[in-house]
Design a protein around this motif. Structure first.
Motif, PDB file in Angstrom:
ATOM      1  N   GLN A  81       0.828  -1.213   0.000  1.00  0.00           N
ATOM      2  CA  GLN A  81       0.000   0.000   0.000  1.00  0.00           C
ATOM      3  C   GLN A  81       0.865   1.268   0.000  1.00  0.00           C
ATOM      4  N   LEU A  82       1.923   1.246  -0.821  1.00  0.00           N
ATOM      5  CA  LEU A  82       2.788   2.413  -0.924  1.00  0.00           C
ATOM      6  C   LEU A  82       2.091   3.511  -1.703  1.00  0.00           C
ATOM      7  N   ASP A  83       2.469   4.756  -1.432  1.00  0.00           N
ATOM      8  CA  ASP A  83       1.926   5.854  -2.228  1.00  0.00           C
ATOM      9  C   ASP A  83       2.743   5.960  -3.523  1.00  0.00           C
ATOM     10  N   LEU A  84       2.335   6.863  -4.399  1.00  0.00           N
ATOM     11  CA  LEU A  84       2.986   6.984  -5.704  1.00  0.00           C
ATOM     12  C   LEU A  84       4.460   7.367  -5.568  1.00  0.00           C
ATOM     13  N   HIS A  85       4.756   8.283  -4.679  1.00  0.00           N
ATOM     14  CA  HIS A  85       6.144   8.707  -4.490  1.00  0.00           C
ATOM     15  C   HIS A  85       7.015   7.530  -4.035  1.00  0.00           C
ATOM     16  N   GLN A  86       6.553   6.789  -3.052  1.00  0.00           N
ATOM     17  CA  GLN A  86       7.313   5.633  -2.565  1.00  0.00           C
ATOM     18  C   GLN A  86       7.441   4.563  -3.647  1.00  0.00           C
ATOM     19  N   THR A  87       6.366   4.350  -4.402  1.00  0.00           N
ATOM     20  CA  THR A  87       6.396   3.365  -5.488  1.00  0.00           C
ATOM     21  C   THR A  87       7.415   3.762  -6.539  1.00  0.00           C
ATOM     22  N   ASN A  88       7.403   5.020  -6.946  1.00  0.00           N
ATOM     23  CA  ASN A  88       8.364   5.478  -7.950  1.00  0.00           C
ATOM     24  C   ASN A  88       9.794   5.414  -7.435  1.00  0.00           C
ATOM     25  N   ASN A  89       9.993   5.700  -6.158  1.00  0.00           N
ATOM     26  CA  ASN A  89      11.340   5.560  -5.579  1.00  0.00           C
ATOM     27  C   ASN A  89      11.797   4.108  -5.649  1.00  0.00           C
ATOM     28  N   LEU A  90      10.916   3.182  -5.284  1.00  0.00           N
ATOM     29  CA  LEU A  90      11.248   1.763  -5.311  1.00  0.00           C
ATOM     30  C   LEU A  90      11.553   1.312  -6.737  1.00  0.00           C
ATOM     31  N   LEU A  91      10.754   1.765  -7.693  1.00  0.00           N
ATOM     32  CA  LEU A  91      11.007   1.436  -9.102  1.00  0.00           C
ATOM     33  C   LEU A  91      12.353   1.989  -9.563  1.00  0.00           C
ATOM     34  N   ALA A  92      12.625   3.235  -9.226  1.00  0.00           N
ATOM     35  CA  ALA A  92      13.880   3.859  -9.656  1.00  0.00           C
ATOM     36  C   ALA A  92      15.085   3.156  -9.043  1.00  0.00           C
ATOM     37  N   LEU A  93      14.995   2.814  -7.764  1.00  0.00           N
ATOM     38  CA  LEU A  93      16.113   2.157  -7.092  1.00  0.00           C
ATOM     39  C   LEU A  93      16.341   0.732  -7.592  1.00  0.00           C
ATOM     40  N   SER A  94      15.332   0.144  -8.226  1.00  0.00           N
ATOM     41  CA  SER A  94      15.489  -1.196  -8.807  1.00  0.00           C
ATOM     42  C   SER A  94      15.802  -1.113 -10.296  1.00  0.00           C
ATOM     43  N   ASN A  95      16.108   0.093 -10.771  1.00  0.00           N
ATOM     44  CA  ASN A  95      16.423   0.335 -12.190  1.00  0.00           C
ATOM     45  C   ASN A  95      15.271  -0.062 -13.109  1.00  0.00           C
ATOM     46  N   ASN A  96      14.050   0.224 -12.668  1.00  0.00           N
ATOM     47  CA  ASN A  96      12.863  -0.081 -13.456  1.00  0.00           C
ATOM     48  C   ASN A  96      12.075   1.173 -13.815  1.00  0.00           C
ATOM     49  N   GLY A  97      12.757   2.305 -13.866  1.00  0.00           N
ATOM     50  CA  GLY A  97      12.099   3.552 -14.249  1.00  0.00           C
ATOM     51  C   GLY A  97      11.091   3.985 -13.206  1.00  0.00           C
ATOM     52  N   SER A  98      10.093   4.713 -13.636  1.00  0.00           N
ATOM     53  CA  SER A  98       9.023   5.135 -12.743  1.00  0.00           C
ATOM     54  C   SER A  98       7.725   5.168 -13.544  1.00  0.00           C
ATOM     55  N   LEU A  99       6.624   5.281 -12.845  1.00  0.00           N
ATOM     56  CA  LEU A  99       5.331   5.338 -13.509  1.00  0.00           C
ATOM     57  C   LEU A  99       5.165   6.704 -14.158  1.00  0.00           C
ATOM     58  N   TYR A 100       4.622   6.704 -15.376  1.00  0.00           N
ATOM     59  CA  TYR A 100       4.467   7.922 -16.167  1.00  0.00           C
ATOM     60  C   TYR A 100       3.014   8.035 -16.598  1.00  0.00           C
ATOM     61  N   ALA A 101       2.354   9.085 -16.192  1.00  0.00           N
ATOM     62  CA  ALA A 101       0.907   9.236 -16.383  1.00  0.00           C
ATOM     63  C   ALA A 101       0.465   9.246 -17.842  1.00  0.00           C
ATOM     64  N   LYS A 102       1.363   9.512 -18.787  1.00  0.00           N
ATOM     65  CA  LYS A 102       0.976   9.547 -20.197  1.00  0.00           C
ATOM     66  C   LYS A 102       1.025   8.173 -20.863  1.00  0.00           C
ATOM     67  N   VAL A 103       1.389   7.148 -20.115  1.00  0.00           N
ATOM     68  CA  VAL A 103       1.361   5.767 -20.596  1.00  0.00           C
ATOM     69  C   VAL A 103       0.126   5.125 -19.985  1.00  0.00           C
ATOM     70  N   LYS A 104      -0.757   4.571 -20.821  1.00  0.00           N
ATOM     71  CA  LYS A 104      -2.041   4.078 -20.325  1.00  0.00           C
ATOM     72  C   LYS A 104      -1.910   3.083 -19.173  1.00  0.00           C
ATOM     73  N   ALA A 112      -4.828   3.122  -9.500  1.00  0.00           N
ATOM     74  CA  ALA A 112      -5.006   2.028  -8.531  1.00  0.00           C
ATOM     75  C   ALA A 112      -4.234   2.301  -7.241  1.00  0.00           C
ATOM     76  N   ILE A 113      -3.029   2.804  -7.357  1.00  0.00           N
ATOM     77  CA  ILE A 113      -2.219   3.118  -6.182  1.00  0.00           C
ATOM     78  C   ILE A 113      -2.879   4.224  -5.374  1.00  0.00           C
ATOM     79  N   HIS A 114      -3.317   5.250  -6.062  1.00  0.00           N
ATOM     80  CA  HIS A 114      -3.960   6.378  -5.378  1.00  0.00           C
ATOM     81  C   HIS A 114      -5.238   5.953  -4.646  1.00  0.00           C
ATOM     82  N   HIS A 115      -5.958   5.000  -5.240  1.00  0.00           N
ATOM     83  CA  HIS A 115      -7.215   4.542  -4.638  1.00  0.00           C
ATOM     84  C   HIS A 115      -7.031   3.314  -3.748  1.00  0.00           C
TER      85      HIS A 115
END
Length: 135
Positions: A81-104, A112-115
């Protein structure tokens, strides 16, 4: 820990780089994941039970012997139940980029994360829009 905004301000100003680098902690995927688990008082087995990750593989991710792909990191973030900031940090630290709102697919994941959707509801939402589920 120094707030990110403060570090950005230092980097943009005339502060000498060595002085800035001394303030930045050594941060990696595993230490960040463990810090999040501690702050949320979560245990590995609780998180793993909420993912579709094979148990042995998941434990290898948590002990650092396996490097997770993007879907696995997202499953862990959703299970925690991480928030978007924590999720993106985790993605970045695992070399998996981050979530980008312009990609469906990423937009749906951000929604889903926000809700606070669980993995099953998140995958149902992805599937309903003809996108690949987190596997």
């Amino acid at each position: 820990m120094v707030p990110t905004q403060h570090l950005l301000e230092l980097l943009q100003n005339a502060t000498p780089l060595p002085e800035i680098l001394q303030q930045i902690p050594d941060l990696d995927f595993l230490s960040y994941l463990q810090a999040l688990m501690e702050s949320k008082k979560l245990k590995r087995n609780e998180i793993i039970a909420k993912t579709n990750i094979q148990r042995n593989y998941a434990y290898q991710i948590f002990d650092g012997s396996k490097h997770p792909g993007r879907d696995k990191v997202l499953q862990i973030a959703i299970a925690m139940q991480l928030d978007l900031h924590q999720t993106n940090n985790l993605l970045a630290l695992s070399n998996n980029g981050s979530l980008y709102a312009k990609v469906k697919q990423d937009a749906i994941l951000i929604y889903a994360i926000h809700h606070h959707y669980d993995l099953m509801k998140t995958n149902e939402l992805l599937d309903a829009h003809g996108l690949a589920v987190l596997d």
